[in-house]
Design an enzyme around this catalytic site. Structure first.
Site, PDB file in Angstrom:
ATOM      1  N   ILE A  36      -1.290   9.682  -3.615  1.00 51.19           N
ATOM      2  CA  ILE A  36      -1.742  11.135  -3.556  1.00 51.19           C
ATOM      3  C   ILE A  36      -3.194  11.272  -4.430  1.00 51.19           C
ATOM      4  O   ILE A  36      -4.436  12.185  -4.251  1.00 51.19           O
ATOM      5  CB  ILE A  36      -0.976  11.970  -3.804  1.00 51.19           C
ATOM      6  N   HIS A 104       6.136  -0.180  -5.715  1.00 49.95           N
ATOM      7  CA  HIS A 104       5.337  -0.080  -4.321  1.00 49.95           C
ATOM      8  C   HIS A 104       3.771  -0.636  -4.206  1.00 49.95           C
ATOM      9  O   HIS A 104       4.191  -0.972  -5.860  1.00 49.95           O
ATOM     10  CB  HIS A 104       5.087   1.791  -4.340  1.00 49.95           C
ATOM     11  N   HIS A 106       0.266  -1.131  -3.272  1.00 48.45           N
ATOM     12  CA  HIS A 106      -1.305  -0.643  -2.573  1.00 48.45           C
ATOM     13  C   HIS A 106      -2.093  -1.520  -1.887  1.00 48.45           C
ATOM     14  O   HIS A 106      -2.087  -2.061  -2.259  1.00 48.45           O
ATOM     15  CB  HIS A 106      -1.518  -0.652  -4.334  1.00 48.45           C
TER      16      HIS A 106
END
Length: 145
Positions: A36, A104, A106
């Protein structure tokens, strides 16, 4: 469905409870969606469906998961025209420097389009951001000690 946390935003995305997030890619183990707050033109997150808090919770049993996350992000970036070897960044924020407490990875590029702050935040293998290879080396050392 694998184990998830009720209030974790990434677990909600995994469970498809967040209507704003478009899942770009999905397997039995991971989902991939756009960050986001992109640091460059293409910036994706690969998230395991099972809730894992951060890199420090990983063991050698997670190595196939890490490889799947990396290979899947590379595939998506390649499809977007990013030269993986020359112009991509893949890695993790190292605790405590992760904004969401769900593992997570990237995947982003082209890195030459990143701004000053992005280059700082995503500078490979420093106190904030580390490569998949660094994480695998770290878990290997932890398992042998």
């Amino acid at each position: 469905m694998q184990s998830t946390e009720e209030n974790c935003i990434f677990c909600r995305i995994v469970r498809k409870e967040d209507n704003k997030t478009v899942i770009e890619y999905e397997t039995d183990n991971i989902v991939i969606f756009k960050d986001i707050r992109p640091a460059t033109k293409f910036h994706f997150l690969a998230v395991p469906k099972k809730h894992i808090k951060n890199c420090k919770e990983l063991t050698m049993d997670h190595k196939p998961l890490l490889e799947e996350m990396k290979e899947s992000l590379e595939k998506i970036l390649t499809e977007k025209g990013v030269d993986i070897a020359r112009d991509s960044l893949l890695g993790f924020h190292w605790p405590p420097f992760n904004s969401v407490k769900h593992l997570h990875m990237h995947g982003m590029g082209p890195k030459d389009q990143m701004g000053f702050i992005g280059k700082l935040i995503f500078k490979p293998n420093n106190r904030w951001f580390c490569s998949t290879d660094y994480v695998i080396d770290w878990i290997q050392k932890q398992s042998s000690s």
